[in-house]
Design an enzyme around this catalytic site. Structure first.
Site, PDB file in Angstrom:
ATOM      1  N   CYS A 218       1.013  -1.182  -0.115  1.00 13.76           N
ATOM      2  CA  CYS A 218      -0.137   0.143   0.032  1.00 13.76           C
ATOM      3  C   CYS A 218       0.723   1.413  -0.082  1.00 13.76           C
ATOM      4  O   CYS A 218       2.003   1.230   0.428  1.00 13.76           O
ATOM      5  CB  CYS A 218      -1.030  -0.148   1.340  1.00 13.76           C
ATOM      6  SG  CYS A 218      -1.848  -1.343   1.479  1.00 13.76           S
TER       7      CYS A 218
ATOM      8  N   ARG B 282       5.453  -0.585  -6.530  1.00 12.32           N
ATOM      9  CA  ARG B 282       5.549  -1.555  -4.876  1.00 12.32           C
ATOM     10  C   ARG B 282       4.469  -2.663  -5.043  1.00 12.32           C
ATOM     11  O   ARG B 282       4.314  -3.469  -4.316  1.00 12.32           O
ATOM     12  CB  ARG B 282       5.075  -0.486  -3.907  1.00 12.32           C
ATOM     13  CG  ARG B 282       6.335   0.168  -3.589  1.00 12.32           C
ATOM     14  CD  ARG B 282       6.062   1.323  -2.525  1.00 12.32           C
ATOM     15  NE  ARG B 282       7.345   2.015  -2.253  1.00 12.32           N
ATOM     16  CZ  ARG B 282       8.067   1.836  -1.251  1.00 12.32           C
ATOM     17  NH1 ARG B 282       7.532   0.952  -0.170  1.00 12.32           N
ATOM     18  NH2 ARG B 282       8.982   2.460  -0.996  1.00 12.32           N
TER      19      ARG B 282
ATOM     20  N   TRP C  60      -3.126  -2.769  -1.394  1.00 11.74           N
ATOM     21  CA  TRP C  60      -2.751  -4.094  -1.638  1.00 11.74           C
ATOM     22  C   TRP C  60      -3.538  -4.916  -0.787  1.00 11.74           C
ATOM     23  O   TRP C  60      -3.315  -5.017   0.548  1.00 11.74           O
ATOM     24  CB  TRP C  60      -1.374  -4.259  -1.513  1.00 11.74           C
ATOM     25  CG  TRP C  60      -0.625  -5.531  -1.887  1.00 11.74           C
ATOM     26  CD1 TRP C  60      -0.422  -5.864  -2.936  1.00 11.74           C
ATOM     27  CD2 TRP C  60      -0.072  -6.581  -0.873  1.00 11.74           C
ATOM     28  NE1 TRP C  60       0.523  -7.165  -2.856  1.00 11.74           N
ATOM     29  CE2 TRP C  60       0.258  -7.688  -1.691  1.00 11.74           C
ATOM     30  CE3 TRP C  60      -0.349  -6.859   0.346  1.00 11.74           C
ATOM     31  CZ2 TRP C  60       0.742  -8.954  -1.342  1.00 11.74           C
ATOM     32  CZ3 TRP C  60       0.124  -7.979   0.950  1.00 11.74           C
ATOM     33  CH2 TRP C  60       0.596  -9.240  -0.018  1.00 11.74           C
TER      34      TRP C  60
ATOM     35  N   ASN D 241      -2.075   2.067   5.825  1.00 10.09           N
ATOM     36  CA  ASN D 241      -1.158   1.115   5.323  1.00 10.09           C
ATOM     37  C   ASN D 241      -0.855   0.362   6.653  1.00 10.09           C
ATOM     38  O   ASN D 241      -0.457   0.840   7.819  1.00 10.09           O
ATOM     39  CB  ASN D 241       0.212   1.598   4.904  1.00 10.09           C
ATOM     40  CG  ASN D 241       0.271   2.252   3.525  1.00 10.09           C
ATOM     41  OD1 ASN D 241      -0.852   2.364   3.099  1.00 10.09           O
ATOM     42  ND2 ASN D 241       1.519   2.840   3.120  1.00 10.09           N
ATOM     43  N   GLY D 242      -0.786  -1.161   6.822  1.00  8.30           N
ATOM     44  CA  GLY D 242      -0.638  -1.710   7.751  1.00  8.30           C
ATOM     45  C   GLY D 242      -1.597  -2.824   8.144  1.00  8.30           C
ATOM     46  O   GLY D 242      -2.884  -2.951   7.200  1.00  8.30           O
TER      47      GLY D 242
ATOM     48  N   GLU E 272      17.525 -18.671  -5.621  1.00  8.44           N
ATOM     49  CA  GLU E 272      17.164 -17.573  -6.333  1.00  8.44           C
ATOM     50  C   GLU E 272      16.684 -17.872  -7.663  1.00  8.44           C
ATOM     51  O   GLU E 272      15.747 -17.078  -7.981  1.00  8.44           O
ATOM     52  CB  GLU E 272      18.524 -16.563  -6.108  1.00  8.44           C
ATOM     53  CG  GLU E 272      18.412 -15.138  -6.749  1.00  8.44           C
ATOM     54  CD  GLU E 272      17.047 -14.406  -6.301  1.00  8.44           C
ATOM     55  OE1 GLU E 272      16.659 -14.617  -5.157  1.00  8.44           O
ATOM     56  OE2 GLU E 272      16.976 -13.241  -6.750  1.00  8.44           O
TER      57      GLU E 272
ATOM     58  N   LYS F  75      13.019 -16.343  -8.757  1.00  2.49           N
ATOM     59  CA  LYS F  75      12.588 -15.436  -9.858  1.00  2.49           C
ATOM     60  C   LYS F  75      11.587 -16.341 -10.806  1.00  2.49           C
ATOM     61  O   LYS F  75      10.802 -15.376 -11.157  1.00  2.49           O
ATOM     62  CB  LYS F  75      13.955 -15.207 -10.661  1.00  2.49           C
ATOM     63  CG  LYS F  75      14.924 -14.284 -10.120  1.00  2.49           C
ATOM     64  CD  LYS F  75      14.551 -12.832 -10.097  1.00  2.49           C
ATOM     65  CE  LYS F  75      13.649 -12.652  -8.667  1.00  2.49           C
ATOM     66  NZ  LYS F  75      14.770 -12.420  -7.695  1.00  2.49           N
TER      67      LYS F  75
ATOM     68  N   GLU G 138       7.886 -16.495  -9.135  1.00  2.00           N
ATOM     69  CA  GLU G 138       7.424 -15.245  -8.931  1.00  2.00           C
ATOM     70  C   GLU G 138       6.954 -14.391 -10.308  1.00  2.00           C
ATOM     71  O   GLU G 138       5.884 -13.745  -9.967  1.00  2.00           O
ATOM     72  CB  GLU G 138       8.110 -14.342  -7.684  1.00  2.00           C
ATOM     73  CG  GLU G 138       9.165 -13.503  -8.567  1.00  2.00           C
ATOM     74  CD  GLU G 138      10.024 -12.518  -7.681  1.00  2.00           C
ATOM     75  OE1 GLU G 138      11.170 -12.345  -7.400  1.00  2.00           O
ATOM     76  OE2 GLU G 138       9.281 -12.122  -6.541  1.00  2.00           O
TER      77      GLU G 138
ATOM     78  N   HIS H 258      17.462 -37.974  -1.809  1.00  2.00           N
ATOM     79  CA  HIS H 258      16.592 -38.079  -0.570  1.00  2.00           C
ATOM     80  C   HIS H 258      15.205 -37.804  -0.750  1.00  2.00           C
ATOM     81  O   HIS H 258      14.674 -37.397   0.206  1.00  2.00           O
ATOM     82  CB  HIS H 258      17.480 -37.119   0.600  1.00  2.00           C
ATOM     83  CG  HIS H 258      18.774 -37.677   0.780  1.00  2.00           C
ATOM     84  ND1 HIS H 258      19.213 -38.850   1.284  1.00  2.00           N
ATOM     85  CD2 HIS H 258      19.977 -37.113   0.269  1.00  2.00           C
ATOM     86  CE1 HIS H 258      20.490 -38.836   1.344  1.00  2.00           C
ATOM     87  NE2 HIS H 258      20.905 -37.837   0.911  1.00  2.00           N
TER      88      HIS H 258
ATOM     89  N   LYS I 168       6.483  -4.941  -4.193  1.00  2.00           N
ATOM     90  CA  LYS I 168       7.638  -4.545  -3.960  1.00  2.00           C
ATOM     91  C   LYS I 168       8.258  -4.447  -2.504  1.00  2.00           C
ATOM     92  O   LYS I 168       9.290  -4.970  -2.049  1.00  2.00           O
ATOM     93  CB  LYS I 168       8.251  -3.360  -4.671  1.00  2.00           C
ATOM     94  CG  LYS I 168       9.436  -2.765  -5.099  1.00  2.00           C
ATOM     95  CD  LYS I 168      10.247  -4.141  -5.727  1.00  2.00           C
ATOM     96  CE  LYS I 168      11.814  -3.713  -5.707  1.00  2.00           C
ATOM     97  NZ  LYS I 168      12.460  -4.978  -6.097  1.00  2.00           N
TER      98      LYS I 168
HETATM   99  C1  AGP Z   1      12.574 -10.752  -4.530  1.00  2.00           C
HETATM  100  O1  AGP Z   1      12.626 -10.868  -6.132  1.00  2.00           O
HETATM  101  C2  AGP Z   1      11.477 -10.569  -3.996  1.00  2.00           C
HETATM  102  N1  AGP Z   1      10.301  -9.735  -4.588  1.00  2.00           N
HETATM  103  C3  AGP Z   1      11.405 -10.619  -2.183  1.00  2.00           C
HETATM  104  O2  AGP Z   1      11.507 -11.896  -2.028  1.00  2.00           O
HETATM  105  C4  AGP Z   1      12.244  -9.637  -1.545  1.00  2.00           C
HETATM  106  O3  AGP Z   1      13.494  -9.775  -1.900  1.00  2.00           O
HETATM  107  C5  AGP Z   1      11.828  -9.667  -0.182  1.00  2.00           C
HETATM  108  O4  AGP Z   1      10.656  -9.228   0.078  1.00  2.00           O
HETATM  109  C6  AGP Z   1      12.818  -8.943   0.876  1.00  2.00           C
HETATM  110  O5  AGP Z   1      12.922  -7.528   0.264  1.00  2.00           O
HETATM  111  P1  AGP Z   1      13.761  -6.514   0.923  1.00  2.00           P
HETATM  112  O6  AGP Z   1      15.093  -6.993   0.350  1.00  2.00           O
HETATM  113  O7  AGP Z   1      13.328  -5.171   0.312  1.00  2.00           O
HETATM  114  O8  AGP Z   1      13.798  -6.565   2.541  1.00  2.00           O
END
Ligand code: AGP
Length: 615
Positions: A2, A27, A81, A105-106, A488, A492, A495, A511, A610
């Protein structure tokens, strides 16, 4: 997540409220809204609240304000959001109770109890949100004779949870009240106008002077004044911060998406992150700040906390701390750490990693750590003046520039660069000799050029990506320090393409995950030419023997051959110290192309934000 903007001015502020929301779009959000105090008939009529909302993008809200024009001198706007209740117009902010409108927000944790009590008093709820209880609670205090500021102060004492809010009232038409607890809020200072926002970025088009509100503070702005109060209602003074960063070009340029622009920026932002921090053969420890030397002299252990991609960077750093420096390093996901009983070894440096510096779980972990017996706290962060930077003893900035794509790319590789500098700085007090340091620094110097070479493989990776477009599952494998790179890569892909992807250390295959392998499950392997290569090859043979299709990102001398079952992308040779950074780039490109093939919203993938400023 948000976003909030609020303005008190002496001109029509709709354009400022809308531009602020546009700047926060990256965001992630699913609806938007604006509330203006309309001074109808130049003040001869009482001021009226005008609220407009739209599901979807800010542009939809703009269309509404064109169809039914509104204007005003005071107002608030919001991108939502969804947490409590679906993305609908009724659930979108601002919420209203009589003359009052609020954006939030929150998360308000005690919203059910408050809602029941307010219903009994006759308040009617139109939304399913937790936020609506806030506006009715404030209205309730106003109806008991409080002015807007004191009604907000009284109401805040009844809320449990996290909030940043903006509030306006028809009865006080030139005033905006803001407050925060657990979610960021800044105040911006203009000429004959003042502002609030959840991020200074939202207001950079109108001011460069900001006050960062601290926890439990409330601000009252009018066009010509501002007052800040602590949780006891005492007025306090806060320093004004003048932001001096060069305004970046935040458009996509020649690129179709921010993500691909940011992937291609990596050679230059890695260079920026190294700039002024290494000489020809040494790292410059002063770049960690004046207090660092004394702290580093005492470090015996490292604890690193982060979320998501930043956690993967932490995991890489663990390998480096232990293998190169011989220093014990433990890493943990912030949302786990914050809620468990922990033990601390003496002289442990507490490190947080965050692109945004506003991740709620990471901030909560830092706040917990500050009450424990750590030596000091150090933040590796990309956003100057963020909460994490302000609340840590030492901040070591990555210089990735603003990252707009929700999928973190350049922030990750610059985190790895910054962490490598940290490992060397502390490790030179342990097992990293001068000779070793000189070799490591030499490799760091070569990084930007090597990244350029990797990006030149873009078309080959695009070709490879077609094999993934119709798949539903993918497995990523790596060994040693390349296991977090596989993690990672999988994050990627999932997401932005919504393909289920998992990563395993290759040695774990037999395993359990080997049971998943068939011809419909692509297996991506990260295969640098290191001492674990032969082990990895044996693991990959297990995949082949079960009909699995392999996609191997392999050192050109690793001896992999393209055949019907294996597709190989040859990676230029690089030293082990920088290979986790190098092997990240092709995995980013693979995910990007798969997502584009699938037609997903690459920069703002569904359900994601974001900056994760709530739990
Ligand atoms: C990364 O591609 C993600 N969107 C997410 O995992 C992100 O890295 C995570 O929310 C942590 O964010 P920050 O680095 O701003 O703390």
């Amino acid at each position: 997540m948000c976003g909030i903007v609020g303005v008190a001015a002496q001109r029509n502020i709709l354009p400022i409220l809308i531009e602020g929301l546009k700047r926060l779009e990256y965001r992630g959000y699913d609806s938007a809204g604006v509330a203006l105090l309309q001074n109808i008939d130049n003040g001869n009529e009482p001021t009226k609240l005008a609220i407009q909302k739209a599901v979807g993008k800010v542009v939809g809200l703009v269309d509404k304000t064109i169809e039914n024009p509104i204007s005003g001198l005071t107002g608030i706007s919001h991108t939502r959001w969804a947490t409590h209740g679906k993305p609908t117009e009724l659930n979108a902010h601002p919420h209203r109770s009589g003359p009052i409108a609020l954006v939030h927000n929150g998360i308000i944790e005690n919203h059910s109890a408050l809602r029941d009590a307010l219903k009994k008093k006759g308040y009617e709820f139109l939304s399913e949100t937790d936020s609506e209880v806030m506006v009715h609670t404030i209205a309730d205090f106003c109806s008991q004779g409080h002015d807007l500021k004191s009604a907000v102060q009284e109401a805040l004492a009844t809320f449990k949870g996290a909030y940043a809010i903006g509030v306006v009232s028809e009865n006080e038409p030139h005033r905006v009240i803001g407050a925060r607890q657990g979610s960021p809020l800044v105040m911006g200072i203009g000429i004959d106008e003042n502002y609030i926002a959840s991020d200074p970025l939202a207001l950079r088009q109108v001011t460069d002077r900001f006050i960062y509100l601290q926890e439990n503070e409330l601000v009252e702005i009018t066009p010509t004044s501002y007052h800040i109060y602590d949780s006891n209602g005492e007025e306090i003074q806060r320093d004004v911060v003048q932001l001096t960063e060069v305004q970046e070009n935040l458009d996509k340029g020649e690129h179709r998406h921010y993500m691909i622009k940011e992937i291609f920026e990596q050679p230059s932002v890695i260079q920026n992150t190294l700039h002024g921090r290494i000489s020809e053969d040494r790292i410059l420890e002063e770049s960690f700040g004046a207090e660092a030397r004394d702290i580093f002299d005492k470090v015996e252990q490292i604890k690193i906390i982060a979320c998501g991609t930043s956690f993967h960077a932490a995991t890489v750093a663990k390998y480096w701390f232990e293998e190169w420096a011989g220093i014990t390093c433990t890493v943990e996901i912030a949302s786990e750490y914050r809620y468990r009983k922990v033990t601390t070894a003496p002289n442990t440096l507490f490190v947080t990693i965050s692109q945004s510096g506003e991740t709620a779980d990471t901030l909560a972990a830092l706040s917990k750590a500050k009450k424990l017996n750590y030596l000091a706290s150090l933040a590796v962060c990309n956003v100057p003046n963020s909460s994490l930077v302000r609340e840590s003893d030492i901040a070591f900035m990555t210089h990735a520039g603003t990252e707009i794509g929700v999928a973190s790319t350049k922030a990750f590789t610059t985190q790895l660069v910054a962490l490598q500098l940290l490992v060397i700085a502390i490790g030179r007090r342990y097992e990293i000799t001068e000779e070793r340091e000189a070799k490591l620094v030499k490799q760091l110097h070569s990084l930007p050029r090597l990244c350029e070479q990797l990006l030149a493989l873009n078309n080959d990776i695009l070709e490879m990506s077609h094999a993934f477009t119709e798949k539903h599952h993918t497995l990523f494998l790596g060994r040693g320090v390349h296991y977090p790179i596989a993690l990672e890569g999988a994050l990627k892909l999932k997401e932005i393409s919504y393909i289920h992807a998992e990563a395993y250390p290759a040695g774990e295959l037999k395993h359990g995950p080997l049971a998943l392998i068939d011809s419909d499950m692509p297996v991506v392997a990260v295969a640098p030419n290191n001492e674990l290569l032969e082990k990895l090859k044996s693991n990959l043979e297990e995949v082949q023997a079960r009909g699995g299709k392999l996609f191997v990102f392999a050192d050109k001398d690793a001896g992999f051959k393209d055949d019907g079952q294996t597709t190989v992308l040859n990676i230029p040779h690089c030293e082990e110290s920088i290979s986790p950074i190098i092997y990240t780039l092709p995995l980013q490109l693979l995910s990007y192309h798969v997502a584009v093939n699938k037609g997903t919203d690459v920069d703002q993938p569904r359900n994601l934000a974001k900056s994760v400023t709530v739990e």
